[in-house]
Design a protein around this motif. Structure first.
Motif, short mmCIF file in Angstrom:
data_model
loop_
_atom_site.label_atom_id
_atom_site.label_comp_id
_atom_site.label_asym_id
_atom_site.label_seq_id
_atom_site.Cartn_x
_atom_site.Cartn_y
_atom_site.Cartn_z
N ALA A 184 44.39 17.76 68.84
CA ALA A 184 46.24 18.26 68.55
C ALA A 184 46.04 19.64 66.89
O ALA A 184 46.74 20.43 66.85
CB ALA A 184 46.37 17.13 68.91
N LEU A 185 45.05 18.95 66.25
CA LEU A 185 45.51 19.45 64.10
C LEU A 185 44.85 20.92 64.65
O LEU A 185 45.20 21.72 64.29
CB LEU A 185 44.50 18.43 63.53
CG LEU A 185 44.58 19.08 62.03
CD1 LEU A 185 45.93 19.47 61.53
CD2 LEU A 185 43.68 18.35 60.86
N LYS A 186 43.41 21.18 65.10
CA LYS A 186 42.70 22.34 65.69
C LYS A 186 43.73 23.27 66.09
O LYS A 186 43.60 24.51 66.01
CB LYS A 186 41.52 22.47 66.03
CG LYS A 186 40.68 23.08 66.14
CD LYS A 186 39.45 23.18 66.64
CE LYS A 186 38.78 24.86 66.96
NZ LYS A 186 39.05 25.72 67.66
N ASP A 190 44.64 26.57 64.75
CA ASP A 190 44.73 28.11 66.02
C ASP A 190 45.82 29.28 66.65
O ASP A 190 45.96 30.15 66.35
CB ASP A 190 43.75 27.53 67.26
CG ASP A 190 42.58 27.40 67.09
OD1 ASP A 190 41.93 27.47 65.31
OD2 ASP A 190 42.24 26.56 67.72
N ASN A 191 46.64 27.96 66.77
CA ASN A 191 48.68 28.60 67.00
C ASN A 191 48.98 29.51 66.00
O ASN A 191 49.27 30.43 65.79
CB ASN A 191 49.71 27.94 67.36
CG ASN A 191 49.11 26.53 68.86
OD1 ASN A 191 48.01 27.68 69.32
ND2 ASN A 191 49.58 26.43 68.75
N GLY A 202 60.54 31.11 73.88
CA GLY A 202 59.90 31.81 75.34
C GLY A 202 59.94 32.57 75.01
O GLY A 202 59.22 33.01 76.22
N ASN A 203 58.88 34.15 74.23
CA ASN A 203 58.41 34.83 74.15
C ASN A 203 56.90 34.96 73.49
O ASN A 203 57.26 34.20 72.72
CB ASN A 203 59.07 35.60 73.85
CG ASN A 203 60.63 36.46 74.22
OD1 ASN A 203 61.19 36.38 75.11
ND2 ASN A 203 62.19 36.30 73.54
N PRO A 204 55.86 34.92 75.13
CA PRO A 204 55.20 35.47 74.01
C PRO A 204 54.75 36.05 72.59
O PRO A 204 54.78 36.80 72.75
CB PRO A 204 54.39 35.94 75.31
CG PRO A 204 55.14 36.43 76.08
CD PRO A 204 56.12 35.53 75.28
N PHE A 205 53.72 34.73 72.01
CA PHE A 205 53.80 36.18 70.60
C PHE A 205 52.43 35.81 69.89
O PHE A 205 51.55 34.28 70.20
CB PHE A 205 54.50 35.65 69.92
CG PHE A 205 54.51 36.13 68.65
CD1 PHE A 205 55.65 37.50 68.43
CD2 PHE A 205 53.72 36.25 67.23
CE1 PHE A 205 55.06 38.58 67.28
CE2 PHE A 205 54.22 36.69 66.54
CZ PHE A 205 54.77 38.49 66.54
N THR A 206 51.28 36.75 69.30
CA THR A 206 50.52 35.91 68.66
C THR A 206 50.33 36.47 67.21
O THR A 206 50.68 37.36 67.56
CB THR A 206 48.26 37.23 68.84
OG1 THR A 206 49.04 36.34 70.37
CG2 THR A 206 47.72 36.68 68.25
N TYR A 223 58.50 29.66 64.64
CA TYR A 223 58.05 28.66 65.73
C TYR A 223 57.53 27.49 65.16
O TYR A 223 57.62 25.95 66.07
CB TYR A 223 56.48 29.40 66.45
CG TYR A 223 55.14 28.71 66.41
CD1 TYR A 223 55.05 28.17 67.91
CD2 TYR A 223 54.41 27.98 65.80
CE1 TYR A 223 54.36 27.65 68.05
CE2 TYR A 223 53.38 26.80 66.33
CZ TYR A 223 53.72 26.38 68.22
OH TYR A 223 52.16 25.87 68.86
N VAL A 224 57.56 26.95 64.04
CA VAL A 224 57.24 25.81 63.58
C VAL A 224 58.43 25.16 63.50
O VAL A 224 58.60 24.04 64.01
CB VAL A 224 57.39 25.85 61.73
CG1 VAL A 224 56.48 24.84 60.95
CG2 VAL A 224 55.37 26.43 61.02
N LEU A 225 59.70 25.66 63.12
CA LEU A 225 61.10 25.24 63.07
C LEU A 225 61.13 24.70 65.07
O LEU A 225 61.68 23.66 65.01
CB LEU A 225 62.42 26.12 63.28
CG LEU A 225 63.64 25.56 63.52
CD1 LEU A 225 63.95 24.48 61.38
CD2 LEU A 225 64.67 26.66 63.16
#
Length: 259
Positions: A184-186, A190-191, A202-206, A223-225
């Motif tokens: 899970a940490l990995k 990666d995210n 709700g939207n895909p993002f890299t 994302y973190v929030l």
């Protein structure tokens, strides 16, 4: 040759001469090795050994001679060495016939024995010392040029340190560590590093960068929030400014149950 090249040449030559100074061995002492002693014994007594046979050490300074003599060793000398002549130490293999009794000048004109005892000897000669046949007896004598520098002591490696004992933690700490999921940490790493595509609002993002002065950093913060909130952990933005740049951290709080 210009001045710069000349200066460089002087520096290089100076470094070479400083790193490898010539040693003038013009006087020696000879120490007979007592039973059970070795070159390590001589070193431990503070002596510098220039050369050796199985029976004797050649010393190059009065201090070394005094240290071995003070420890009860038989030390002969000093013997002056002619700088224009060749000096050789020898050791007779097999049965000893008494090297001190041999007149080496018969086989090698201009040669003389400086010191001899048992099967060992120290010689001086004008030319290279020849192979020796004395009368009808063949003398198997190993000869070698006298060293002009002390025998270097081996570098002693420090003993390996014992490995530190594993730290013992309180049971509650061990329980927390046991709950860590490395997979899970990995996934989290990666995210946040662009290895995986993620959903933000709700939207895909890299995420390809988290540089502070970049709009993608705002998306990474969002994302973190959202991930903290999805886990039921209260979280909020904490704005700040530096060097004219507006930015924000994400603060999540888990309230403890004990004080």
């Amino acid at each position: 040759m210009n001045f710069r090249r000349m200066a460089l040449l002087v520096l290089v030559l100076g470094a070479v001469l400083h790193a490898a100074p010539a040693t003038a061995l013009d006087r020696v002492w000879v120490a007979t090795i007592p039973g059970g002693a070795s070159i390590e014994t001589a070193w431990s007594l503070g002596a510098e050994v220039f050369d050796r046979t199985p029976e004797m050490f050649v010393l190059g300074d009065a201090a070394s001679a005094a240290k071995l003599a003070g420890a009860g060793w038989t030390v002969d000398g000093p013997y002056d060495l002619d700088a224009d002549k060749r000096h050789t130490i020898g050791y007779e293999k097999g049965t000893s016939f008494g090297l001190a009794d041999i007149d080496f000048s018969i086989a090698a004109p201009g040669a003389r024995i400086i010191w001899a005892r048992g099967r060992s000897l120290l010689t001086e000669s004008t030319d290279e010392f020849p192979h020796i046949d004395y009368g009808q007896q063949h003398r198997d004598i190993k000869l070698q040029n006298l060293r002009k520098r002390p025998i270097r002591r081996p570098i002693v490696q420090a003993p390996a340190r014992d490995k530190a004992a594993a730290t013992t933690f309180l049971p509650i700490i061990s329980d927390i560590v046991a709950q860590v999921d490395s997979n899970a940490l990995k996934t989290w790493v990666d995210n946040l590093s662009g290895e995986n595509s993620i959903l933000v609002s709700g939207n895909p993002f890299t995420i390809t960068t988290r540089w502070t002065d970049n709009a993608q950093c705002d998306t990474a913060e969002r994302y973190v929030l959202e991930r903290f909130q999805a886990m039921g952990i209260p979280a909020q933005f904490d704005p700040y400014s530096f060097s004219g740049t507006d930015a924000r951290n994400v603060v999540a709080t888990i309230t403890g149950s004990e004080t």
